[in-house]
Motif scaffolding. Sequence first.
Motif, PDB file in Angstrom:
ATOM      1  N   GLY A 165      39.457  12.155 239.169  1.00 45.52           N
ATOM      2  CA  GLY A 165      38.170  11.473 239.222  1.00 45.52           C
ATOM      3  C   GLY A 165      38.331   9.968 239.282  1.00 45.52           C
ATOM      4  N   HIS A 166      37.202   9.269 239.193  1.00 48.48           N
ATOM      5  CA  HIS A 166      37.207   7.809 239.270  1.00 48.48           C
ATOM      6  C   HIS A 166      37.149   7.152 237.897  1.00 48.48           C
TER       7      HIS A 166
ATOM      8  N   GLY B 245      36.178  15.582 232.839  1.00 53.09           N
ATOM      9  CA  GLY B 245      37.198  14.672 232.319  1.00 53.09           C
ATOM     10  C   GLY B 245      38.257  15.406 231.522  1.00 53.09           C
ATOM     11  N   PHE B 246      37.809  16.338 230.691  1.00 51.81           N
ATOM     12  CA  PHE B 246      38.748  17.122 229.896  1.00 51.81           C
ATOM     13  C   PHE B 246      39.662  17.953 230.797  1.00 51.81           C
ATOM     14  N   ALA B 247      39.088  18.642 231.777  1.00 48.51           N
ATOM     15  CA  ALA B 247      39.885  19.488 232.660  1.00 48.51           C
ATOM     16  C   ALA B 247      40.940  18.671 233.401  1.00 48.51           C
TER      17      ALA B 247
ATOM     18  N   HIS C  53      26.680  23.563 236.949  1.00 50.31           N
ATOM     19  CA  HIS C  53      27.989  22.964 237.110  1.00 50.31           C
ATOM     20  C   HIS C  53      28.040  21.586 236.461  1.00 50.31           C
ATOM     21  N   PRO C  54      29.066  21.309 235.666  1.00 52.40           N
ATOM     22  CA  PRO C  54      29.243  19.949 235.147  1.00 52.40           C
ATOM     23  C   PRO C  54      29.444  18.960 236.292  1.00 52.40           C
ATOM     24  N   GLY C  55      28.995  17.727 236.077  1.00 47.90           N
ATOM     25  CA  GLY C  55      29.107  16.703 237.105  1.00 47.90           C
ATOM     26  C   GLY C  55      30.439  15.987 237.072  1.00 47.90           C
ATOM     27  N   ASP C  56      30.628  15.094 238.024  1.00 52.26           N
ATOM     28  CA  ASP C  56      31.898  14.407 238.185  1.00 52.26           C
ATOM     29  C   ASP C  56      32.267  13.556 236.975  1.00 52.26           C
ATOM     30  N   ASP C  57      31.276  12.992 236.309  1.00 54.53           N
ATOM     31  CA  ASP C  57      31.527  12.130 235.152  1.00 54.53           C
ATOM     32  C   ASP C  57      31.314  12.857 233.826  1.00 54.53           C
TER      33      ASP C  57
END
Length: 220
Positions: free
Chosen positions: A122-123, A63-65, A54-58
């Motif tokens: 996200g942040h 980011g793209f999604a 799984h890709p991480g939060d950063d």
Amino acid sequence: MSTTYDDPVVDGVESQPTAPRGRRPLTIAAAVVAAVLVLVAVFGAGWFAHSRSHPGDDSVEAGFARDMSTHHAQAVEMSMLALDKSTQPDLRLLAGEIVQAQQAQIGMMQTWLREWGLEPTGHQPRMSWMKDGASLMKNGLMPGMASPEDMTKLRNATGAEFDQLYLHLMQQHHLGGIHMVEGVVGVSHDDDVTWLAQAMANNQRAELEFIQQILTKIGA
């Protein structure tokens, strides 16, 4: 004012064949949409989010999604206005295709985020996932997005004025979206993200051809 982006074909991106008379671009777009919907129905949303890594939060993928979901949402909003206000058959056909395709794609991207255990937002700042992405932000807007002033004009416009404004705004919107897609395709290691991003670009290039056909037809 909307930010103007160079045609991706000029930047070296492979161009699509010149469409003959008729609705070839929208036929291509419809085929892309149909393929997307069939994949969702047959394989289920989980097919688009492998559990192996799984890709991480950063991550670039997250980011793209997140950013492309927001970008798509504005295109859907503009196209819903077109379905409500325009009487041009070809323009209404285009708007319907955009609503159908981009709503489905938003659903896929939001499903990815849930499967990855991530929040819809996200942040990180907008476009921080893309190389030099911060420099592409203009007045807080992602590439190609209509400004609040543009959206107000679109909501208030009627008749031929609305049709021309919608087509020009959507033209810039698609060019900006393709630029974002190019940013994720070159760096993502997730096959599903790359696949959907390329499908987005192919669909929007076809729609750009159709937009130009309509602009020529109405003399704009």
